[in-house]
Design a protein around this motif. Structure first.
Motif, PDB file in Angstrom:
ATOM      1  N   LEU A   1      37.503  36.181  31.768  1.00 53.36           N
ATOM      2  CA  LEU A   1      37.478  37.202  32.595  1.00 53.36           C
ATOM      3  C   LEU A   1      37.644  37.299  33.989  1.00 53.36           C
ATOM      4  O   LEU A   1      37.865  35.667  34.312  1.00 53.36           O
ATOM      5  CB  LEU A   1      36.231  38.079  32.600  1.00 53.36           C
ATOM      6  N   THR A   2      38.060  37.680  34.669  1.00 57.65           N
ATOM      7  CA  THR A   2      38.746  37.993  35.702  1.00 57.65           C
ATOM      8  C   THR A   2      38.310  38.943  36.509  1.00 57.65           C
ATOM      9  O   THR A   2      38.247  39.877  36.060  1.00 57.65           O
ATOM     10  CB  THR A   2      40.159  37.401  36.469  1.00 57.65           C
TER      11      THR A   2
ATOM     12  N   LYS B   1      45.291  30.823  37.900  1.00 62.46           N
ATOM     13  CA  LYS B   1      46.858  30.360  38.178  1.00 62.46           C
ATOM     14  C   LYS B   1      47.586  30.376  36.552  1.00 62.46           C
ATOM     15  O   LYS B   1      48.457  30.217  36.673  1.00 62.46           O
ATOM     16  CB  LYS B   1      46.214  29.121  38.309  1.00 62.46           C
ATOM     17  N   ARG B   2      46.746  31.493  35.728  1.00 61.94           N
ATOM     18  CA  ARG B   2      46.994  31.544  34.497  1.00 61.94           C
ATOM     19  C   ARG B   2      46.986  32.782  34.053  1.00 61.94           C
ATOM     20  O   ARG B   2      48.012  33.562  33.179  1.00 61.94           O
ATOM     21  CB  ARG B   2      46.161  30.815  33.547  1.00 61.94           C
TER      22      ARG B   2
ATOM     23  N   ALA C   1      38.982  35.426  40.802  1.00 67.49           N
ATOM     24  CA  ALA C   1      37.675  34.862  41.479  1.00 67.49           C
ATOM     25  C   ALA C   1      36.615  34.938  43.095  1.00 67.49           C
ATOM     26  O   ALA C   1      37.852  34.603  43.085  1.00 67.49           O
ATOM     27  CB  ALA C   1      37.011  34.003  40.433  1.00 67.49           C
ATOM     28  N   TYR C   2      36.026  35.920  43.099  1.00 72.21           N
ATOM     29  CA  TYR C   2      35.470  35.397  44.669  1.00 72.21           C
ATOM     30  C   TYR C   2      34.859  34.008  44.678  1.00 72.21           C
ATOM     31  O   TYR C   2      33.881  33.954  43.704  1.00 72.21           O
ATOM     32  CB  TYR C   2      35.058  36.559  45.081  1.00 72.21           C
ATOM     33  N   CYS C   3      35.110  33.563  45.564  1.00 77.33           N
ATOM     34  CA  CYS C   3      34.226  31.790  45.651  1.00 77.33           C
ATOM     35  C   CYS C   3      33.438  32.466  47.711  1.00 77.33           C
ATOM     36  O   CYS C   3      33.991  32.681  48.666  1.00 77.33           O
ATOM     37  CB  CYS C   3      35.598  30.735  45.946  1.00 77.33           C
ATOM     38  N   THR C   4      32.804  31.610  47.820  1.00 72.59           N
ATOM     39  CA  THR C   4      32.011  31.837  49.054  1.00 72.59           C
ATOM     40  C   THR C   4      31.888  29.880  48.868  1.00 72.59           C
ATOM     41  O   THR C   4      30.899  29.419  48.824  1.00 72.59           O
ATOM     42  CB  THR C   4      30.370  32.334  48.713  1.00 72.59           C
ATOM     43  N   ALA C   5      32.004  29.857  50.571  1.00 72.65           N
ATOM     44  CA  ALA C   5      32.210  28.495  51.621  1.00 72.65           C
ATOM     45  C   ALA C   5      30.984  28.549  52.529  1.00 72.65           C
ATOM     46  O   ALA C   5      31.374  29.622  53.596  1.00 72.65           O
ATOM     47  CB  ALA C   5      33.124  28.390  51.234  1.00 72.65           C
TER      48      ALA C   5
END
Length: 148
Positions: free
Chosen positions: A54-55, A95-96, A101-105
């Motif tokens: 899933l995306t 990329k595919r 996706a959501y990322c938190t830095a």
């Protein structure tokens, strides 16, 4: 009386087992492996897993939210000397396939590069400005309180 099943093999039934002179003896395990099942469709399992993965969809921000993020980036830019620690949530495209996706830095901001449209953290993380959906941290407490 001879058994009818062995009658056809009388000429070879008492011969010694053949041992090759040119090839080493194969273990029972290796011999059994010759007859084990194989993947006829190489990569099929990976393709099924990739399809099932899933995306997330990229969120569309309204103008008010974009303005808020712009103000937060300006505040970070103005306070770079104070080494502001922030938490940035951003979208990373897959990329595919469609989505991502959501990322938190979380980290100390090294610079805000308006030309390349990146926020660079001191740990080397590059965050595309156009993918940011949220910026938070101690320096924004007064802003967050005014929206509550």
């Amino acid at each position: 009386m001879t058994d009818r099943r062995t009658e056809n093999y009388q000429d070879i039934i008492d011969l010694p087992h053949h041992v090759s002179e040119s090839r080493p003896h194969m273990s029972m395990r290796d011999r059994a492996a010759q007859f084990s099942p194989f993947a006829a469709l190489t990569g099929y399992d990976a393709a099924v897993q990739e399809t099932a993965r899933l995306t997330d969809r990229r969120a569309e921000l309204d103008e008010e939210r974009k303005q808020d993020l712009s103000e937060r980036l300006n505040l970070i830019q103005e306070n770079l000397a104070a080494a502001p620690v922030v938490e940035i949530t951003y979208f990373v495209p897959d990329k595919r396939k469609e989505g991502g996706a959501y990322c938190t830095a979380t980290g100390t901001v090294k610079k805000v590069d308006a030309f390349q449209r990146l926020v660079v953290l001191t740990d080397g993380t590059d965050i595309p400005i156009d993918e940011i959906i949220e910026i938070s941290g101690a320096m924004f407490r007064s802003l967050d309180d005014s929206f509550a």
